[in-house]
Design a protein around this motif. Structure first.
Motif: not given
Length: 304
Positions: A105-107, A172-178, A185-187, A203-206
């Motif tokens: 998803l980061t590409e 989870n959901s649409y999250h970037v892989h842990v 900031f990019d996440k 919900i998103s998190y860093v």
């Protein structure tokens, strides 16, 4: 009034992706089939609530928590016209996209496919809502323990596939892989695009280290959240060993294929004699977790 949700049914997007075997035409065919399966399951939840009397939960239905109905009145009218929602949950967008096109998803290519899948989920809900006047919506399922169940089912059905089923959890959901190395900031910026397509809940998190001595950085992240994304959080650790008084991070160690919580100072492993607090999927959990969620917690990288 509080929020009133009729229930949730979650689609395992990874299963659809793997079932399609990198054939996009087949993917969308299976996707539509699974959407209708979820639709029928959600209708069953809706039908189960019809005919419920307000007396079943007076605080909810009569005294204002969710509504102010008369005694003996059915709640049926609250199930329509947008008064309440009913949720189509989704899980594993990261692995789904990777299984289909080998992109993250980061590409850019991976992101575009991920957003297209999210738009299709919303389109399904919009169609059902228009036909039935029931407020279907897309919801990022927390997967507190289901992440492990989904992962084990995928492994049993498809085997171990690198980057897709090689862990005991799914994302989870649409999250970037842990495990993905990405800045806070990019996440947040990337996930904000997906969160906008998850109107029923997201919900998103860093993940951050101990920030007690760097409050300006905390404020910078919070300001970025305020300016860029609807709902996000900072994850940190809050642990304590009751045996030796250690108040740093309780470690997760592996022994004979099992993940175990251990105090790095005195090596206490008695969960009744330690306090471990971790953000699970939106709330702070303190009751420990199954092996899948524990592995996910162990593998989280810092974003700051």
């Amino acid at each position: 009034y509080g929020r009133f949700n009729q229930g949730v049914v979650t689609v395992n997007l990874v299963d659809i992706g793997l079932s399609a075997n990198r054939d996009m035409k087949k993917f969308w065919e299976i996707f539509d089939e699974r959407m209708e399966l979820c639709h029928r399951a959600l209708q069953a939840r809706h039908e189960r609530l019809k005919g419920t009397l307000s007396d079943a939960a007076p605080i909810l239905w009569q005294y204002g928590a969710l509504a102010r109905l008369e005694k003996g009145e059915k709640i049926d009218k609250l199930l329509y016209n947008g008064y309440s929602t009913i949720s189509l949950g989704y899980a594993g967008l990261w692995e789904c996209v990777y299984s289909l096109i080998g992109k993250k998803l980061t590409e850019e290519e991976g992101k575009e496919l991920g957003l297209e899948i999210m738009r299709k989920l919303n389109a399904a809900c919009a169609k059902w809502k228009a036909e039935e006047n029931i407020d279907y919506s897309i919801y990022g399922t927390p997967l507190e323990s289901t992440t492990y169940k989904f992962a084990k089912c995928l492994q049993k059905r498809f085997g171990i596939i690198k980057g897709v089923t090689d862990r005991n959890y799914i994302t989870n959901s649409y999250h970037v892989h842990v495990t993905e190395e990405i800045s806070a900031f990019d996440k947040l910026k990337l996930e904000s695009e997906f969160q906008a397509l998850s109107p029923g809940g997201a919900i998103s998190y860093v993940e951050v280290p101990n920030m007690q001595d760097n409050l300006p950085a905390v404020l910078n992240v919070m300001k970025f959240i305020y300016d860029n994304i609807m709902y996000a959080e900072l994850n940190t650790k809050s642990d304590y060993c009751q045996v030796c008084g250690y108040d740093g991070e309780i470690a997760i160690v592996e022994e004979d294929g099992k993940l175990i919580w251990e105090c790095p100072n005195c090596h206490n492993r008695d969960q009744d004699k330690m306090n471990v607090a971790r953000r699970t999927c939106g709330y702070i959990g303190t009751q420990f977790w199954n092996q899948g969620r524990t592995q996910e917690i162990q593998e989280r990288v810092l974003h700051l």
